[in-house]
Write an enzyme that holds these catalytic residues in place. Structure first.
Site, PDB file in Angstrom:
ATOM      1  N   HIS A   1       0.661  -1.209  -0.114  1.00 22.92           N
ATOM      2  CA  HIS A   1       0.128  -0.175   0.089  1.00 22.92           C
ATOM      3  C   HIS A   1       0.803   1.200  -0.018  1.00 22.92           C
ATOM      4  CE1 HIS A   1      -3.232  -2.674   1.417  1.00 22.92           C
ATOM      5  NE2 HIS A   1      -2.281  -3.302   1.989  1.00 22.92           N
TER       6      HIS A   1
ATOM      7  N   SER B   1      14.295  20.999 -17.698  1.00 21.77           N
ATOM      8  CA  SER B   1      13.290  21.835 -17.769  1.00 21.77           C
ATOM      9  C   SER B   1      13.526  22.973 -18.663  1.00 21.77           C
ATOM     10  CB  SER B   1      12.650  22.169 -16.276  1.00 21.77           C
ATOM     11  OG  SER B   1      11.914  23.180 -16.593  1.00 21.77           O
TER      12      SER B   1
ATOM     13  N   LYS C   1      16.133  21.077 -12.528  1.00 20.30           N
ATOM     14  CA  LYS C   1      15.550  19.770 -12.766  1.00 20.30           C
ATOM     15  C   LYS C   1      16.296  18.718 -13.432  1.00 20.30           C
ATOM     16  CE  LYS C   1      11.698  19.164 -11.698  1.00 20.30           C
ATOM     17  NZ  LYS C   1      10.520  19.711 -12.358  1.00 20.30           N
TER      18      LYS C   1
ATOM     19  N   GLU D   1       8.938   8.107 -17.458  1.00 16.91           N
ATOM     20  CA  GLU D   1       7.476   8.606 -17.388  1.00 16.91           C
ATOM     21  C   GLU D   1       6.916   7.934 -19.090  1.00 16.91           C
ATOM     22  OE1 GLU D   1       6.704  12.655 -15.243  1.00 16.91           O
ATOM     23  OE2 GLU D   1       8.719  12.463 -16.330  1.00 16.91           O
TER      24      GLU D   1
END
Ligand code: ARG
Length: 472
Positions: free
Chosen positions: A166, A287, A293, A300
């Site tokens: 979880h 970025s 970044k 992703e």
């Protein structure tokens, strides 16, 4: 004798004899699959060479004619690869383009290549050959990913980390244990691809349109020349079936689910909040506005691309579900999702391997905060159970200890042996070994447990499998 129809023009004239006019330009564009299926040029030529050779062997064409056809097909292959001849949009598909060019190259005898053949069995053959080659490449790529993860276990596998359920800390484990969970899933993906090959490797060639042929062909000759293992027995099934494609794309979709789970963890783990891995520069992205970044775009994208492959599977299932027997032109739509699923899965496997090859693990990230962490609660309950306390009772005792610690505003480190013995007399004088996360992990030596010895046992099995590929 009537003159041939004057509306004939390159690209469609071979099959327009019964029409007075050519197809409209928009119909030509709508109908052409050339842009997609030119990718199967080699398979189409290989299939035609096998067919021509068979025609020669059974005497449907002379040996000399068969030789001319085969040589001509090799010339067409070369011309298209070199770009010295290119099909146009007016060609309905790769099969028509190759046949038309073949006849230009070898003359009249070229018109014999389509004896005892239809584009229906031709396209079915091409796709199966194409798939066979890609399945082998997918297996090679997956094997490389498995090797990269096994290397990672060797270098960082003893790193201590929380095991989650979880996404809440559960029990301390070793990174090797966690990676093995992914590895076994990838191993099953390899199995699924190998097993799918058994269904792919059947030759539909010689089924013709769907009824077979009166010509004395021998389907097993072309099948053997193409490396198929057996024939699709029924000519209708041969041209109408696409379940082998669905099966491969389903295997790809499942594999993408596994890659997506790995990717999701890399996104989480590379965040400042987790700070457990740092992606290599070659796989991290920047970025356009925030100069600091280090984004996990690669992970992703793998996660995102899994959605495409699910879509491809859905397309293939819906495409076939209501088709009457046998061939229907709808089936031409199978290649885009099929190619996309295979390409996307291949690229995602390779990128996942690249990320894991180049990232760094913060080996001591969790060492300190797992000491006295509540994720040792199960260890304390197991300790009581080992000393004869029924597990359900032990569970309750430790739950009260956790509540007590929380009231103190501390973790389990506040639990001295004397406090512990107030909760239950079976606690030992020295709790030290049971409040050490590494010891807790190493004590889980049951088969499949997180102990290093168990990890090594599984690694040995997987290493043995790495060499096991397709039986070619
Ligand atoms: N381009 C077609 C396909 O990809 C080839 C088969 C065409 N057959 C036909 N009867 N129109 O499916």
């Amino acid at each position: 004798m009537k003159q041939p129809n004057s509306t004939r023009k390159p690209g469609s004239h071979l099959i327009r004899g019964r029409f007075a006019a050519p197809t409209s330009t928009d119909m030509q564009t709508f109908s052409s699959s050339l842009a997609v299926d030119l990718r199967m040029l080699d398979e189409d030529i290989d299939g035609s060479i096998a067919h021509a050779t068979m025609l020669g062997q059974v005497g449907i064409v002379t040996a000399e004619e068969a030789q001319t056809l085969c040589a001509g097909l090799e010339t067409v292959r070369q011309e298209i690869h070199d770009g010295t001849w290119a099909p146009t949009d007016a060609h309905e598909d790769v099969h028509m383009a190759v046949e038309e060019r073949l006849t230009e190259v070898v003359g009249e005898v070229g018109k014999k290549i389509h004896t005892a053949r239809s584009r229906n069995d031709q396209v079915a053959t091409d796709v199966r050959l194409w798939l066979k080659r890609r399945l082998i490449e997918l297996d090679v790529a997956l094997t490389e990913l498995v090797s990269v993860l096994l290397d990672r276990i060797e270098s960082d596998g003893r790193t201590l980390m929380p095991g989650y359920t979880h996404l809440q800390r559960g029990q301390p484990i070793l990174l090797g244990h966690h990676l093995l969970a992914h590895l076994w899933a990838l191993e099953r993906d390899r199995d699924r691809l190998v097993e799918a090959l058994a269904r792919v490797e059947k030759s539909p060639l010689g089924a013709c349109a769907m009824a077979g042929t009166p010509h004395p062909i021998d389907r097993s000759i072309s099948a053997e020349l193409l490396g198929f293992r057996g024939l699709v027995e029924n000519a209708m099934d041969a041209v109408a079936a696409r379940d082998h494609e669905q099966e491969v794309v389903a295997a790809c979709a499942i594999c993408m689910t596994h890659l997506s789970r790995i990717a999701e963890e890399l996104v989480l783990w590379s965040s400042v909040e987790f700070n457990f891995v740092r992606l290599g520069d070659d796989y991290a992205t920047g970025s356009s506005i925030m100069p600091q970044k280090r984004n996990p775009d690669a992970a992703e994208l793998v996660r995102g691309k899994s959605a495409r492959v699910y879509g491809d599977l859905m397309t293939l299932l819906s495409l076939v579900k209501a088709l009457p027997m046998a061939y229907n032109r709808d089936l031409q739509e199978d290649r885009e999702p099929l190619f996309d699923a295979v390409d996307t899965t291949m690229a995602s496997i390779n990128i996942t391997a690249g990320m894991w090859r180049t990232l760094t693990i913060s080996r001591d990230r969790f060492e300190a905060d797992l000491v006295g962490d509540f994720s040792l609660a199960t260890e304390l309950a197991d300790l009581l159970a080992e000393r004869g306390v029924p597990f359900r009772e032990a569970h309750e005792v430790v739950a009260s200890i956790v509540r007590w610690c929380e009231e103190q505003g501390s973790g389990l480190e506040a639990l001295t042996p004397s406090v512990a013995r107030e909760f239950h007399p079976s606690f030992p004088e020295d709790l030290g070994p049971w409040l050490d996360p590494r010891t807790a992990a190493e004590r889980r030596t049951s088969r499949g447990g997180t102990a290093w010895l168990e990890i090594q046992r599984q690694v040995a099995i997987l290493e043995g499998n790495v060499g096991r590929g397709f039986d070619l």
